[in-house]
Design a protein around this motif. Sequence first.
Motif, PDB file in Angstrom:
ATOM      1  N   GLN A 191       0.826  -1.207   0.000  1.00  0.00           N
ATOM      2  CA  GLN A 191       0.000   0.000   0.000  1.00  0.00           C
ATOM      3  C   GLN A 191       0.861   1.259   0.000  1.00  0.00           C
ATOM      4  N   SER A 194       2.163   1.740  -3.438  1.00  0.00           N
ATOM      5  CA  SER A 194       1.027   2.117  -4.290  1.00  0.00           C
ATOM      6  C   SER A 194       0.633   3.569  -4.071  1.00  0.00           C
ATOM      7  N   GLY A 200       3.784   0.669 -10.211  1.00  0.00           N
ATOM      8  CA  GLY A 200       3.646  -0.741  -9.885  1.00  0.00           C
ATOM      9  C   GLY A 200       4.710  -1.196  -8.909  1.00  0.00           C
ATOM     10  N   ALA A 221      -3.100  -3.009  -3.483  1.00  0.00           N
ATOM     11  CA  ALA A 221      -2.542  -2.010  -4.398  1.00  0.00           C
ATOM     12  C   ALA A 221      -3.623  -1.148  -5.029  1.00  0.00           C
TER      13      ALA A 221
END
Length: 222
Positions: A191, A194, A200, A221
Amino acid sequence: MRLLKGDFNQVTVYSEDPVEVAKRHAQAGAQRIHVVDLDAARGTGNNRELVRQIVSTLALAVQVAGGIRTLADVESWLEIGTRWVVMGTTAVRRPDLLAECAQGHPGQILAALDLRAGRPSVTGWTADEEIPLADLIGRWEPISLAGIVVTSIDRDGTLEGPDLVSLDRVADLTTLPLIYSGGIGTLDDVQAVSASRAAGVILGKALYEDRFSLSAAIEAAG
């Protein structure tokens, strides 16, 4: 096979069947898989046939890295159906050749920025370069790259969390998409990456050691 901090003397083998591992990832929801040919990175051979099997067997977009240092290398990987090719040593030492490869295959070439103590590392993470990051990334910025894979060698395989400082430092220097790798050990780490400026995150050891599932990571994500 998994290294700790890029050290070939600290190797963990999680499976003798990479195709079966890729199949499990696909069943868990993966649409893109990152494959590193460690033999090619060291110059001791290659695993092209194994990658060919993954490409031909599974409906996955394959991104391959390791020892890709010439236009012929790039084209040989693309010919077997890999979607993206990652260049590291060449990207750092021969940005002119990187540009030639990207011009011939726009949107299919990524540069690998492997960082150890903040410096780019090359030739299978065995040598560090002194070039300032701003100068290096400045050479990549105008090239038609699919993005940059940013790996923290100091965190690689440690499960100690991502190096968000280095990731932010790189993000300040480029508009190219970034993919982060290194140290991911929890869903909170997924997280955190993200929520940063990365497009990515690459997962490895945490999945193999069942720290969390791929489906949970995809959900985390967002």
